[in-house]
Design an enzyme around this catalytic site. Sequence first.
Site, PDB file in Angstrom:
ATOM      1  N   ARG A 174       1.254  -0.110  -5.163  1.00  0.00           N
ATOM      2  CA  ARG A 174       1.100  -1.573  -5.112  1.00  0.00           C
ATOM      3  C   ARG A 174       0.826  -2.053  -3.688  1.00  0.00           C
ATOM      4  O   ARG A 174       1.309  -1.528  -2.703  1.00  0.00           O
ATOM      5  CB  ARG A 174       2.304  -2.267  -5.729  1.00  0.00           C
ATOM      6  CG  ARG A 174       3.671  -1.891  -5.171  1.00  0.00           C
ATOM      7  CD  ARG A 174       4.026  -2.799  -4.056  1.00  0.00           C
ATOM      8  NE  ARG A 174       5.423  -2.977  -3.782  1.00  0.00           N
ATOM      9  CZ  ARG A 174       5.842  -3.424  -2.607  1.00  0.00           C
ATOM     10  NH1 ARG A 174       5.003  -3.641  -1.615  1.00  0.00           N
ATOM     11  NH2 ARG A 174       7.135  -3.606  -2.400  1.00  0.00           N
TER      12      ARG A 174
ATOM     13  N   ILE B 233       6.236   6.627  -1.226  1.00  0.00           N
ATOM     14  CA  ILE B 233       5.045   7.495  -1.209  1.00  0.00           C
ATOM     15  C   ILE B 233       3.970   6.674  -0.515  1.00  0.00           C
ATOM     16  O   ILE B 233       3.515   5.654  -1.037  1.00  0.00           O
ATOM     17  CB  ILE B 233       4.589   7.871  -2.633  1.00  0.00           C
ATOM     18  CG1 ILE B 233       5.726   8.521  -3.411  1.00  0.00           C
ATOM     19  CG2 ILE B 233       3.380   8.791  -2.572  1.00  0.00           C
ATOM     20  CD1 ILE B 233       5.454   8.642  -4.904  1.00  0.00           C
TER      21      ILE B 233
ATOM     22  N   SER C 105       0.845  -1.199   0.000  1.00  0.00           N
ATOM     23  CA  SER C 105       0.000   0.000   0.000  1.00  0.00           C
ATOM     24  C   SER C 105       0.879   1.246   0.000  1.00  0.00           C
ATOM     25  O   SER C 105       0.815   2.087   0.912  1.00  0.00           O
ATOM     26  CB  SER C 105      -0.978   0.019   1.171  1.00  0.00           C
ATOM     27  OG  SER C 105      -2.091  -0.773   0.877  1.00  0.00           O
ATOM     28  N   HIS C 106       1.727   1.310  -0.979  1.00  0.00           N
ATOM     29  CA  HIS C 106       2.571   2.485  -1.194  1.00  0.00           C
ATOM     30  C   HIS C 106       3.144   2.406  -2.604  1.00  0.00           C
ATOM     31  O   HIS C 106       2.977   1.394  -3.303  1.00  0.00           O
ATOM     32  CB  HIS C 106       3.694   2.570  -0.152  1.00  0.00           C
ATOM     33  CG  HIS C 106       4.471   1.303   0.036  1.00  0.00           C
ATOM     34  ND1 HIS C 106       5.271   0.783  -0.954  1.00  0.00           N
ATOM     35  CD2 HIS C 106       4.559   0.449   1.078  1.00  0.00           C
ATOM     36  CE1 HIS C 106       5.825  -0.332  -0.516  1.00  0.00           C
ATOM     37  NE2 HIS C 106       5.403  -0.573   0.714  1.00  0.00           N
ATOM     38  N   ALA C 107       3.811   3.463  -3.004  1.00  0.00           N
ATOM     39  CA  ALA C 107       4.537   3.482  -4.279  1.00  0.00           C
ATOM     40  C   ALA C 107       5.965   3.925  -3.974  1.00  0.00           C
ATOM     41  O   ALA C 107       6.281   4.359  -2.860  1.00  0.00           O
ATOM     42  CB  ALA C 107       3.867   4.449  -5.256  1.00  0.00           C
TER      43      ALA C 107
END
Length: 137
Positions: free
Chosen positions: A98, A123, A51-53
């Site tokens: 993702r 991010i 749960s981040h990029a």
Amino acid sequence: MQMPEPYIIELPKILDERGNLSFFQNEQHIPFKIQRVYWIYDVPGGEVRGSHAFKQQAELIVALSGSFDLVLHDGKKEIKYSLNRSYMGVYIPQMIWRRLENFSTNSLALVSANTVFDEQDYIRDFNEFLALKNEHL
Ligand code: TYD
């Protein structure tokens, strides 16, 4: 500017009556040079990872054992890969949101990355990710 897209990479599989062997190596099977490898395991049922990029990090993710879903968002649409083969990888370029979810018991997610760890590269806010993506459109 054309942004790179995720895609599936089928890795070599050497079949043998003694068991199978798969591998990948720099400059041949993956579109980046590996700087770091990590793995995610012993994930309790129902937990979500990621749960981040990443601003710079690109990755190859393989379900070495068991299964899980890899859910990717490119700023416009979401796409889900159900990974359950130890010779199938998904290449994820930089700037793709993702998450990994729906882990089976004893699943093992192998992540190979083109960067060393840097918290500043994350991010973690989806709206910030969308804003940065839209800057590039
Ligand atoms: P994080 O990437 O947030 O986990 P996930 O995306 O799988 O949910 O990482 C969890 C913690 O581990 C975080 O405190 C950073 C640390 N970490 C490292 O120290 N080195 C690494 O190579 C990675 C991937 C994480």
